[in-house]
Scaffold this active site. Structure first.
Site, PDB file in Angstrom:
ATOM      1  N   TYR A 113       0.618  -1.126   0.019  1.00 28.10           N
ATOM      2  CA  TYR A 113      -0.054   0.011   0.145  1.00 28.10           C
ATOM      3  C   TYR A 113       0.771   1.307   0.138  1.00 28.10           C
ATOM      4  O   TYR A 113       0.373   2.432  -0.280  1.00 28.10           O
ATOM      5  CB  TYR A 113      -0.889   0.144   1.072  1.00 28.10           C
ATOM      6  CG  TYR A 113      -1.815  -1.139   1.247  1.00 28.10           C
ATOM      7  CD1 TYR A 113      -2.836  -1.403   0.345  1.00 28.10           C
ATOM      8  CD2 TYR A 113      -1.986  -1.965   2.353  1.00 28.10           C
ATOM      9  CE1 TYR A 113      -3.795  -2.331   0.416  1.00 28.10           C
ATOM     10  CE2 TYR A 113      -2.796  -3.100   2.384  1.00 28.10           C
ATOM     11  CZ  TYR A 113      -3.734  -3.269   1.394  1.00 28.10           C
ATOM     12  OH  TYR A 113      -4.575  -4.134   1.625  1.00 28.10           O
ATOM     13  N   THR A 114       2.052   1.059   0.547  1.00 27.37           N
ATOM     14  CA  THR A 114       2.859   2.378   0.679  1.00 27.37           C
ATOM     15  C   THR A 114       3.835   2.600  -0.518  1.00 27.37           C
ATOM     16  O   THR A 114       4.123   1.525  -1.301  1.00 27.37           O
ATOM     17  CB  THR A 114       3.740   2.361   1.998  1.00 27.37           C
ATOM     18  OG1 THR A 114       4.487   1.175   1.886  1.00 27.37           O
ATOM     19  CG2 THR A 114       2.790   2.375   3.334  1.00 27.37           C
TER      20      THR A 114
END
Length: 732
Positions: free
Chosen positions: A134-135
């Site tokens: 996600y990052t």
């Protein structure tokens, strides 16, 4: 092949017994354990002079090779996957390493990873980071100072774990990152705990050492004033502690939270906390104090961390002095905490404990090598280019001849030898000329190229001049440090508190003073009843099978010392127990004071101050007299260990305010009258004391009590001139 019969099968009993062999433990440790120890120290846990552990270095170098210094962000999962080419420890470990280096985590003064997404927070244990899918991340601009010269032979490149690629042994940091980035590592028998210092101060201090190698630690301390932490807060300055840190590499710094008082809202907002603690620890301590009635000035505590940053809010009662309250909280909670420093650093693969000054000296040596290698690399490249251009200059004398040689040469392999023979140049120059395109074999092109010869010669002379002078190389390092300060210094985050009034008295809640009567049972139940209410009280309720001990009259302001069967004493105040009535069982002391499961109270002392003596008599006939001051503590400690000797079982304990006469009773029926004034008091709580009463092998001491005048018809019979004594049997 025929099968073996069952009777022919080999059993364990048929095998020869293993012969025992002697193996010295020192040999086992040296061969099996020491390689593991050194591997952890050198290859995992302790940072090197560039300020990085191997895991940090592998991650950042991978990102650098991925082009993330100048390009856009990429998914963290991609970075983690690429890093596994250098670091085989697993994706979870790599991602955790990356998280701490990010701007979002706020663990470093100058983060190395520009992050997007949720990366948790250094000041919270519960705020978890998002998964790597996600990052997103890229290298922060300051990494340009970390990798400068790495492609110009500034540092050694070594094979990775499977020899498929190479990685840098160190990163050529252009500033002392070892002092700027906080770092902690626990190896085997060795620990490193390096606090962070302000980037501008470190660069200025390093410049001062470069200019004056004889600079003293005291002079350096005036430039690098104190550590600086990402979380801000206040740092209580102690010159002696700083001197220890600068000279030995060991010491501690005391940090305290920064708060703002909102008078209109009636609350205190804590906006910065010590780097060494977390909001969960502080929140738990505050809530526990409120539940226990130790923080009556605070009505509520709220965690108000949001996108704007850290905030812990305390609602306080009207009329409370916020500064006095915070002085109390600084003493009793992690809102003020110590950061212990232990500057263990790897220097040439060897762990060394260095002070700040010594670290700067070692970094200067390291950086001088990096600059020297970079200059030698540039010098080599320029010499190679000059050599080629000098060969090209020979062609200028007769371009037609060069074209004729190439045109008339029958074999391709003979072109270079023929050019070498025709112009008197070497193979490298001839190869370079042979590779020039036909369209470039004109006078204009060649003249433009050889114009650089004079400039190259001047640059080579300049580089050789710099390499022969340490002072000139130092000037290059100084210039780099000045540029780093100009680009990245953002000022201090931790405020230095030079004068802190440590003697500020905390606001104490006045304990009401009124007479009370205490009822304690053998099983550890405790009741406190106002003496004025006793007339209207009925019979004291106790548990079946339990027995009431003699009641004690005292003040509500007095203190209680509960001695237990595990040689410990628990301290409490009479006011800690609520007023009650005869019809209740009372509070169970082991539960209230959080004693161990099998721990029981054996004696309760009620004191108004720490004067007088504790008398302990043991089953083996020994008697100890301990000064009550030995149980006093400067801090409000709730439990003291080694409250009395454990060499023999305790028969009885008694608190006396002043010397008096005591009666020791043995299982044989004999009694001995002892005056405590004849016994010297001890300050050691667990002293064994002196031999008081003589006992036969089958007998032991069973009790001790204060002598009442007239208790014995002939008291002289029970007194002894010298101890130990046998005592006497009471007459019928």
């Amino acid at each position: 092949m025929a099968r073996k019969k069952k009777s022919d099968q080999i059993t364990f009993d048929d095998l020869p017994a293993a012969l025992p062999t002697d193996q010295p433990i020192t040999e086992t440790i040296e061969k099996n354990y020491m390689p593991y120890v050194m591997s952890v120290i050198v290859s995992r846990a302790i940072p090197e002079i560039d300020g990085f552990k191997p895991s940090h270095r592998k991650l950042l170098y991978t990102m650098y090779k991925m082009g993330l210094l100048t390009g856009g962000r990429t998914k963290s999962a991609n970075i983690v996957g690429q890093t596994m080419r250098l670091n085989p420890h697993g994706d979870a470990a790599i991602y955790e390493t990356m998280v701490r280096l990010t701007r979002g985590n706020e663990a470093l003064l100058h983060p190395f990873v520009d992050s997007k997404g949720s990366f948790g927070k250094q000041y919270s244990r519960d705020m978890a980071y998002a998964a790597s899918r996600y990052t997103e991340a890229k290298l922060d601009p300051i990494c340009a100072e970390i990798f400068g010269g790495i492609d110009r032979d500034a540092v050694d490149l070594v094979p990775n774990y499977d020899n498929t690629t190479t990685e840098p042994a160190l990163l050529p940091t252009s500033f002392p990152n070892i002092l700027v980035s906080a770092n902690m590592g626990i190896a085997v028998g060795l620990q490193s705990q390096i606090c962070s210092f302000n980037l501008g101060e470190v660069c200025d201090g390093t410049i001062a050492v470069l200019c004056d190698p004889a600079l003293s630690s005291d002079e350096l301390m005036d430039i690098i004033k104190a550590p600086d932490f990402p979380g801000g807060g206040g740092l209580i300055y102690n010159r002696e502690q700083m001197r220890s840190l600068f000279e030995t590499g060991r010491g501690k710094v005391t940090l305290r939270s920064r708060y703002v008082y909102d008078k209109n809202a009636g609350c205190i907002e804590i906006v910065e906390i010590p780097y060494s603690t977390s909001i969960e620890l502080i929140f738990k301590k505050l809530t526990d104090m409120i539940k226990e009635g130790q923080l009556k000035e605070v009505t509520d505590v709220r965690d108000e961390i949001d996108l704007h940053g850290f905030k812990l809010t305390l609602d306080i009662r009207r009329g409370t002095d916020p500064d006095m309250l915070m002085a109390k909280l600084f003493k009793k909670t992690p809102l003020q905490d110590d950061f212990s420093c232990n500057f263990n650093v790897l220097i040439d693969g060897e762990p060394r404990l260095l002070g700040v000054r010594a670290i700067i000296d070692e970094w200067i040596k390291f950086r001088m090598k990096c600059v020297s290698r970079t200059l030698n690399f540039d010098l080599g490249k320029k010499c190679e280019k000059l050599h080629l251009l000098l060969g090209l200059g020979e062609i200028l004398l007769d371009i037609d001849k060069a074209i004729k040689i190439v045109r008339e040469t029958e074999k391709d392999s003979d072109v270079v030898p023929n050019l070498m023979a025709g112009f008197g140049i070497d193979r490298v120059q001839a190869e370079y000329i042979a590779e020039i395109k036909l369209r470039h074999l004109n006078r204009e092109y060649i003249l433009k190229r050889i114009k650089d010869i004079e400039q190259l010669e001047n640059e080579i002379v300049e580089l050789e001049d710099i390499l022969s002078s340490k002072n000139k190389m130092k000037k290059i390092i100084i210039k780099e440090l000045e540029q780093v300060t100009k680009k990245y210094d953002n000022g201090r985050k931790s405020e230095i508190l030079y004068s802190v009034d440590e003697s500020v008295e905390e606001e104490t809640v006045e304990i009401p003073d009124y007479p009370v009567t205490l009822f304690i049972t053998e099983h550890g139940y405790f009741k406190k009843i106002k003496t004025a209410n006793l007339r209207m009280s009925g019979e004291q309720k106790i548990k079946e099978g339990d027995t009431l001990l003699p009641e004690i009259e005292c003040s509500n302001k007095d203190e209680l010392l509960f001695f237990t069967n595990q040689c410990q004493v628990y301290k409490a105040k009479v006011d800690d127990f609520a007023d009650t009535k005869a019809s209740v069982l009372g509070e169970y002391v082991p539960g209230k004071l959080e004693m161990a499961e099998d721990e029981q109270v054996v004696y309760t002392a009620v004191i108004s101050d720490y004067t007088g003596y504790m008398i302990f008599v043991f089953e083996n006939g020994k008697l100890a007299k301990v000064d009550m001051a030995s149980y006093a503590t400067k801090t409000n400690r709730k439990k003291l260990i080694n409250a009395y000797s454990n060499k023999s079982p305790l028969a009885q304990a008694i608190y006396i305010k002043e010397d008096t006469e005591l009666v020791i009773c043995s299982s044989s029926g004999r009694m001995l009258l002892v005056n405590t004034g004849a016994i010297l008091p001890k300050t050691t709580k667990d002293t064994q004391g002196i031999s008081a009463i003589k006992l036969k092998k089958t007998h032991k001491v069973v009790s001790l009590h204060i002598y009442q005048e007239g208790e014995f018809e002939k008291a002289w019979r029970f007194r002894a001139k010298n101890l130990p004594a046998a005592g006497a049997l009471p007459s019928e």
